[in-house]
Design an enzyme around this catalytic site. Sequence first.
Site, PDB file in Angstrom:
ATOM      1  CG  ASP A   1      -1.694   1.266   1.353  1.00 40.50           C
ATOM      2  OD1 ASP A   1      -2.477   1.555   0.438  1.00 40.50           O
ATOM      3  OD2 ASP A   1      -1.501   1.994   2.359  1.00 40.50           O
TER       4      ASP A   1
ATOM      5  CG  ASP B   1       2.059  -0.239   5.246  1.00 38.26           C
ATOM      6  OD1 ASP B   1       2.017  -0.282   3.992  1.00 38.26           O
ATOM      7  OD2 ASP B   1       1.082   0.074   5.943  1.00 38.26           O
TER       8      ASP B   1
ATOM      9  CE1 TYR C   1      -3.038   0.816  10.495  1.00 38.57           C
ATOM     10  CE2 TYR C   1      -4.997  -0.401  11.168  1.00 38.57           C
ATOM     11  CZ  TYR C   1      -3.690  -0.005  11.405  1.00 38.57           C
ATOM     12  OH  TYR C   1      -3.050  -0.411  12.538  1.00 38.57           O
TER      13      TYR C   1
ATOM     14  CD  GLU D   1       3.191   5.555   4.887  1.00 40.14           C
ATOM     15  OE1 GLU D   1       2.574   6.159   5.781  1.00 40.14           O
ATOM     16  OE2 GLU D   1       3.278   4.313   4.827  1.00 40.14           O
TER      17      GLU D   1
END
Length: 530
Positions: free
Chosen positions: A107, A110, A258, A503
């Site tokens: 994704d 991670d 999430y 990220e």
Amino acid sequence: MEAKEVKDAKPKFGWCWLLLVSVIAILVIAAGVFTIVKDFKGSKKNPASHHSGPVVKKYADALEIALQFFDVQKSGKLVNNRIAWRGDSGLQDGIERNLDLSKGMYDAGDLMKFGFPMAFGATMLSWAILEYGEHMKAAKQLRHAQDSLKWITDFLINAHPSENVLYVQVGDPELDHECWERPETTRERRPLTQVNASFPGTEVAAETAAAMASASLVFKKINSYYSHILLEHAQALFAFADTYRGSYSVSIPQVQNYYNSTGYGDELLWAATWLYHATKDLSYLEYVTELNGQQFANWGNPTWFSWDDKHAGTHVLLSRVNIFGAKGILSEENLDLQMYRKTSEAIMCQLLPDSPTATSSRTESGLIWVSQWNCLQHAMASAFLAVLYSDYMVTSQISTLYCHGKLYNPADLRNFAISQADYILGNNPTKMSYLVGYGSNYPQYVHHRGASIPINANTSCKDGFMWLDSINPNPNVAVGAVVGGPFLNETYIDSRSNWMQAEPTTYNSALVVGLLSSLVRSSLAVESFT
Ligand SMILES: *[C@@H]1O[C@H](CO)[C@@H](O)[C@H](O)[C@H]1NC(C)=O
Ligand SMILES: *[C@@H]1O[C@H](CO)[C@@H](O)[C@H](O)[C@H]1NC(C)=O
Ligand SMILES: *[C@@H]1O[C@H](CO)[C@@H](O)[C@H](O)[C@H]1NC(C)=O
Ligand SMILES: *[C@@H]1O[C@H](CO)[C@@H](O)[C@H](O)[C@H]1NC(C)=O
């Protein structure tokens, strides 16, 4: 490699294109008869000519880089791997249920495979290929885009083993986030999560249907068998999503931390719209124009297009139908399609920086900025819709957009999109390119496990955090990653622990690929999808 992409990947022409092709044929036969060209261009009924200028090197180069992030994110047994520091991983994924869920993409930074954003990324990549495949081809990138899409749809097919079961997650996010490891070496348990008739997940099933329906169009001319399989899954998943209505965030509360979904009505409309495009079956158009449209479409209320909210994308995709017309549409349906188009216009008027209804959600130098976390997704998604709408206008020779008394033209929308793309590529106060690998100044501390850990490191779950905490730049370049982006005050902290800004996500790459491919050439008369 590019040879296979030629002509056979080209969508079948709609009537406008037949007309254009015939005119070109006449021109070839009667070479030198210049008056025909003039007449053709002068006629209001004909589409704009294919006056796509030369390839713009900046966007072609950026596109080539952006597409590589899909290779960075691949799980499974790699084929033609382009990333030296990546290797096989996730080979056992799905095995506990006798499924091969080894493919698909991680994704973000991670090692999770989250089905909801992954499917959204696939839908956006399909949309980009369908509208701008010709541009990708001109930049020699079409094949890479198609391969990346298939890597995800191969996974999605296997994640849907029976009618009312869809696996929506591989890995346990809590376990996963307690470790800092490379995907190639992790030994953590990677449990599966499904939605089913008792614990439904309408938005994730519908988004997956949208991904597969749109991809079935992409592969129609290249691999008709595969395209057919995708379409069958898409139709079954849509029926599952619609029949067993319920949010996956309610069925599986863990996902709220999430990718929490704020509603599924938008995904139902989005999926039905893609199924309409893929099948031309009018029942899907009825679905979006009748009761469901009234209940879910949120006409007249622009919202930000994102992995959670598909309204804006649906409005624009249905404007396509309204602008170019479709066979067999009843007049009431057309009225509802008008509502989608009017809402698209309202969205465009909000995006244009000097329009009377311009949104104030932007930074001082003009970047669309809606949320601190992954702010660039809104800028990219909005800019993609703007350039697409601009090209719909060009194609159908609609020259003006009215925004509360002010007039705009397609070039204004395109210029807005260019401003967002250029900002991302480094034309911003920090002079930083937020596309990793592009230009000379891009983030060095991307929050990404694989990029931050040397390939010969001996660390595992817990001691791996030394690489997160290390003061050194990443040893591996996460090439093509689009990071979250700057603060509202346009500063950026290049630090691995700053995950809100540093990220990247896989769906961000689908958005930037759409935007960059739209800009690879100066303009395009869009074609029919089928
Ligand atoms: C249906 O999905 C729920 C939620 O993921 C799961 O707990 C349950 O075991 C599933 N049902 C079956 C029959 O597998
Ligand atoms: C998830 O979204 C729902 C619906 O918008 C909301 O009620 C809930 O509080 C959210 N959960 C979290 C953890 O943010
Ligand atoms: C990994 O371990 C081996 C053997 O114990 C050692 O030779 C090597 O230097 C270590 N590599 C790193 C990057 O620490
Ligand atoms: C910019 O905004 C961030 C987040 O709100 C803040 O932490 C930082 O101090 C600000 N920087 C400047 C120079 O104002």
